[in-house]
Design an enzyme around this catalytic site. Structure first.
Site, PDB file in Angstrom:
ATOM      1  N   LYS A   1       0.837  -1.192   0.000  1.00  0.00           N
ATOM      2  CA  LYS A   1       0.000   0.000   0.000  1.00  0.00           C
ATOM      3  C   LYS A   1       0.875   1.247   0.000  1.00  0.00           C
ATOM      4  O   LYS A   1       1.932   1.267   0.654  1.00  0.00           O
ATOM      5  CB  LYS A   1      -0.874  -0.049   1.257  1.00  0.00           C
ATOM      6  CG  LYS A   1      -1.893   1.045   1.386  1.00  0.00           C
ATOM      7  CD  LYS A   1      -2.718   0.773   2.641  1.00  0.00           C
ATOM      8  CE  LYS A   1      -3.731   1.837   2.927  1.00  0.00           C
ATOM      9  NZ  LYS A   1      -4.514   1.542   4.140  1.00  0.00           N
TER      10      LYS A   1
ATOM     11  N   SER B   1      -9.373   1.447   3.345  1.00  0.00           N
ATOM     12  CA  SER B   1      -8.600   2.219   2.409  1.00  0.00           C
ATOM     13  C   SER B   1      -7.573   1.413   1.627  1.00  0.00           C
ATOM     14  O   SER B   1      -7.026   1.926   0.651  1.00  0.00           O
ATOM     15  CB  SER B   1      -7.885   3.345   3.141  1.00  0.00           C
ATOM     16  OG  SER B   1      -6.960   2.813   4.060  1.00  0.00           O
TER      17      SER B   1
ATOM     18  N   SER C   1      -9.300  -1.069   7.536  1.00  0.00           N
ATOM     19  CA  SER C   1      -8.792  -0.789   6.185  1.00  0.00           C
ATOM     20  C   SER C   1      -8.102  -1.958   5.491  1.00  0.00           C
ATOM     21  O   SER C   1      -7.777  -1.854   4.319  1.00  0.00           O
ATOM     22  CB  SER C   1      -7.836   0.395   6.212  1.00  0.00           C
ATOM     23  OG  SER C   1      -8.477   1.521   6.740  1.00  0.00           O
TER      24      SER C   1
END
Lengths: 100, 485
Positions: B78, B153, B177
């Site tokens: 990420k 996210s 997330s």
């Protein structure tokens, strides 16, 4: 307690955010409804309850938080300013602070 | 070579038997990333360094060297974890050009174990929101239905794994997330215990909540990744020196007699009927594996959303104070004074959701309101943690839905922030209490969207959590793939 436009302007000042008038209007309405929702916490009596600031078992244990005070290599001036939007002679450069 | 079905273990065997080459796997991944570019899963791809490392692995095979544990495993991370000299944006305009001078510990450990880091995945602006729509780099699309969000996210990470662009991705989980996008995208997502994985090099959002973890196509791969990235790191004073268990060898043990707690508070209003059915089916599978399913109570559940949004925003407002246009990232032009440079930089550099949360957090911490909001939330957080302590006296693992609904449509929830916050209701409690949680796919809705079941465990008992998940995964036999791939 509803949040007013003046409150939002004051919070924006504290948070160093130069909001546009549209943003100020939007946040006044949205923050009011969020704050109204969080007021729900007042239903609970927490007089005798300790606040919980973290959930790290580590922080309560001196084993974790203490280390030998020895010099370690650090970033150095050249790398430290490499990402700066503006720099000069190894220093960060910013707009005038005093007398501007 | 299908990166969606190959496991870490089988890849290692095929490499050592010279059936496949690491460079070929790496090229397969790069081709797939390119052909599925419309999903917008990646912000940055790093082909040169990945291919160079793949060649190293192949040379090791030729020399008949012992292969490292993650040899050739294609991994995406990420874009809120730093890699030295690779642009790291946190999904935000304010870091559009940031090239970190160091590498995150979790990533360093993966590289040292032979993994190939192939790029940085899309996430939204500083991790905020539940849909990955708020990225300054465009929304990520759900491969099961392109008109829907993949969750967030860590949405880019979930999509990269779901579509076989990579074998594994790292995500970070502050309020769900990792688990929520895993659920909405049909993959496995593990949030370890707070302190299990070093946060050094993870761009901070909520420091008492954030934790790095893997997203994978099977539970076993999550166990293998966790074993590598876990453990004490002197660079993160909150990382734990609690021993790292052998997560892999124990996952095949059975779960006879295991007590699975079902909190009725998580099955009430707002839970989609089809999600509920899929979860109930999965609970029966746990029973047929020998587990005992019992009712438990988590009485403060209804307060979790307000507690979370006060604590997470307070911590974020403090963490994000560092983005001021001085040391790195974006700086607004034409500011006459330092103060106006700060304020304009932050207004132009942050997205709406980030500003909203900084505002809420600043308010909750401001003089006169601190005790009323932030202090109150910290006290109720203690009660939520106590709920779990009490529950784990009656059961070993807790089972809940991961998300109250399947994937929602792009733009469906962005107009009302409160509605989006409520969609995190089942995942935020684990972050508040610091306990580990895993989401695994347990079925599809009639519309063909994946549903995830969440299992929660006691602090540092990832071994039991992974064993339970592995047993359930086998019983469920979920092997659907997004129609796109």
């Amino acid at each position: 307690m509803p949040i007013t436009r003046t409150d939002v302007e004051k919070i924006a000042e504290l948070a160093r955010l130069e909001l546009t008038p549209d943003e100020t209007n939007l946040f006044t309405a949205q923050l009011s409804s969020i704050i109204e929702h969080v007021e729900k916490l007042n239903e609970i009596d927490t007089e005798q309850i300790k606040p919980m600031s973290h959930c790290s078992p580590a922080e309560d244990d001196a084993e974790y938080t203490k280390r030998d005070d020895t010099v370690q290599p650090s970033l150095g001036q050249k790398l430290a300013v490499e990402n700066a939007p503006d720099s000069e002679a190894g220093y960060f450069k910013v707009p005038r602070v005093i007398g501007g | 070579m299908d990166l969606k079905t190959i496991t870490i273990d089988s890849l290692r065997k095929r490499l050592s038997e010279r059936e496949v080459k690491a460079v070929d796997i790496c090229q397969t991944a790069l081709d797939r990333i390119e052909s599925l570019a419309e999903l917008n899963a990646f912000i940055t791809v790093t082909p040169q360094s990945a291919l160079a490392r793949a060649e190293e692995i192949d040379r090791g095979v030729v020399r008949s060297e012992q292969l490292p544990p993650l040899a050739g495993v294609i991994i995406a991370v990420k874009d809120n974890m730093v890699i030295r000299d690779v642009r790291t944006t946190a999904g935000s305009r304010i870091l559009y050009n940031y090239k970190p001078p160091y590498t995150a510990t979790a990533i360093r450990r993966l590289e040292d174990a032979g993994a190939l880091i192939i790029g940085k995945t899309n996430c939204f602006d500083f991790d905020m929101g539940s849909s990955t729509e708020n990225s300054a780099y465009g929304p990520v699309k759900n491969p099961w239905d392109l008109s829907r969000v993949p969750g967030g996210s860590s949405g880019g990470s979930a999509v990269a794994v779901a579509t076989g662009m990579v074998m594994v991705a790292l995500g970070s989980d502050t309020g769900g997330s990792i688990r929520q996008p895993a659920s909405l995208s049909g993959v496995v997502g593990l949030k370890p215990t707070y302190g299990r994985v070093s946060r050094y090099g993870l761009i901070a959002f909520g420091s008492s909540l954030d934790q790095i973890g893997p997203l994978t196509n099977c539970v076993e791969d999550s166990a293998r990744i966790l074993a590598i990235i876990s453990g004490r790191d002197p660079q993160d004073s909150t990382s734990s020196n609690c021993p790292v268990d052998d997560y892999v060898s124990s996952i095949n043990e059975d779960i006879k007699g295991l007590r699975v707690g079902v909190p009725r508070e998580y099955y009430g209003e707002g839970l989609d009927a089809e999600v509920k059915t899929a979860i109930e089916d999965a609970l029966r599978k746990l029973e047929s594996s020998g587990a005992e399913v019992i009712d438990i109570k988590l009485p403060h559940t209804e307060y979790a959303v307000p507690v979370y949004y006060l604590i997470a925003t307070a911590e974020a407002s403090s963490n994000l104070a560092r983005y001021d246009g001085v040391r790195y990232g974006f700086r607004a032009e034409e500011a006459a004074s330092l103060k106006s440079m700060y304020s304009r930089t932050r207004d132009q550099g942050f997205g709406d959701e980030v500003k909203r949360r900084i505002m809420l957090g600043t308010y909750a911490l401001s003089a006169g309101y601190y005790d009323q909001y932030y202090g109150k939330a910290q006290r109720v957080r203690s009660l939520i943690e106590r709920d779990f302590k009490n529950a784990f006296e009656q059961c070993d693992v807790i089972a809940t839905p991961t998300s109250p609904t399947p994937a929602f449509r792009l733009n469906e929830k962005t107009s009302d922030p409160l509605e989006m916050y409520l969609s995190d209701i089942y995942t935020i409690t684990a972050n508040l209490a610091g306990i580990p949680g895993i989401s695994l796919p347990c079925g599809l809705t009639s519309g063909g969207l994946p549903v995830g079941i969440q299992l929660l465990g006691k602090h540092f008992n990832e071994a039991l959590l992974l064993r339970t998940a592995n047993n359930l995964e086998r019983e469920l036999g979920f092997n659907s793939r997004p129609p796109l791939s």
